[in-house]
Design an enzyme around this catalytic site. Structure first.
Site, PDB file in Angstrom:
ATOM      1  N   PHE A  59       2.960   8.808   0.057  1.00  0.00           N
ATOM      2  CA  PHE A  59       2.170  10.230   1.146  1.00  0.00           C
ATOM      3  C   PHE A  59       2.830  10.622   1.893  1.00  0.00           C
ATOM      4  CE2 PHE A  59       3.090   5.963   3.703  1.00  0.00           C
ATOM      5  CZ  PHE A  59       3.077   6.486   5.125  1.00  0.00           C
ATOM      6  N   TYR A  60       2.059  11.961   2.966  1.00  0.00           N
ATOM      7  CA  TYR A  60       2.193  13.240   3.238  1.00  0.00           C
ATOM      8  C   TYR A  60       1.170  13.391   4.561  1.00  0.00           C
ATOM      9  CZ  TYR A  60       4.597  15.132  -0.659  1.00  0.00           C
ATOM     10  OH  TYR A  60       5.746  14.957  -1.578  1.00  0.00           O
ATOM     11  N   LEU A  61       2.685  13.248   5.434  1.00  0.00           N
ATOM     12  CA  LEU A  61       1.852  13.478   7.027  1.00  0.00           C
ATOM     13  C   LEU A  61       1.883  14.646   7.233  1.00  0.00           C
ATOM     14  CD1 LEU A  61       4.533  10.605   8.655  1.00  0.00           C
ATOM     15  CD2 LEU A  61       1.982  10.327   8.349  1.00  0.00           C
TER      16      LEU A  61
ATOM     17  N   ILE B 132      -2.463  12.139   4.916  1.00  0.00           N
ATOM     18  CA  ILE B 132      -3.027  13.733   4.414  1.00  0.00           C
ATOM     19  C   ILE B 132      -3.038  13.315   2.379  1.00  0.00           C
ATOM     20  CG2 ILE B 132      -2.956  14.979   6.466  1.00  0.00           C
ATOM     21  CD1 ILE B 132      -1.097  16.895   4.449  1.00  0.00           C
TER      22      ILE B 132
END
Length: 157
Positions: free
Chosen positions: A29-31, A82
């Site tokens: 996942f992306y922060l 996000i």
């Protein structure tokens, strides 16, 4: 810092399966993401985690910083993800001295299979395995950040 130099391909057959050496279940996942930069967390097999920062917008080459982080902290960071969380199984496949990472996506991206070849060499097409399909290097919709933050490419829909 290291340089990530890679090519991406869609996979056109299952012939690679008999050659697979390893299988890693990945939750990714992306922060943060912006033009030419991403901050990503990857959890592998539910036992280890890495924080990765990537910089650059060239299709084949980017700067990459990667750090091991405690699994418990990675799990906490999931709350700050996000876009969608990417689920995939990565297979290591060797062909003519090169390691290909074949990612089989799950969840909303099920049906998408992408192979990555990380090498600074310019491997000629005749040296590529027959099970590779169309090269998608530089097609942003097939990069993990786009898969997490954007729509689903038509090939996976």
């Amino acid at each position: 810092m290291s340089k990530e130099v890679e090519r991406k391909f869609l996979v056109s057959s299952t012939a690679w399966l008999e050659l697979a050496e390893a299988e890693i279940r990945i939750l990714q996942f992306y922060l943060a993401a912006g033009p030419g930069r991403t901050v990503r967390v990857r959890i592998s097999d539910g036992t280890s985690a890495k924080l990765t920062l990537k910089f650059g917008s060239e299709a084949r080459e980017r700067d990459e910083f990667e750090y091991s982080i405690p699994l418990s902290e990675a799990m906490e960071m999931l709350d700050f993800a996000i876009g969608r969380v990417i689920e995939k199984t990565r297979h290591h496949v060797r062909h003519r001295g090169h390691l290909y990472e074949v990612d089989v996506f799950g969840g909303p991206l099920a049906g998408l299979v992408i192979a990555e070849l990380e090498t600074p060499e310019d491997v000629p097409d005749e040296m590529l395995p027959d099970w590779l399909g169309r090269e998608v290097t530089g097609e942003q919709e097939f990069y993990n950040a786009s898969l997490a933050l954007g729509g689903i490419p038509e090939i996976a829909a």
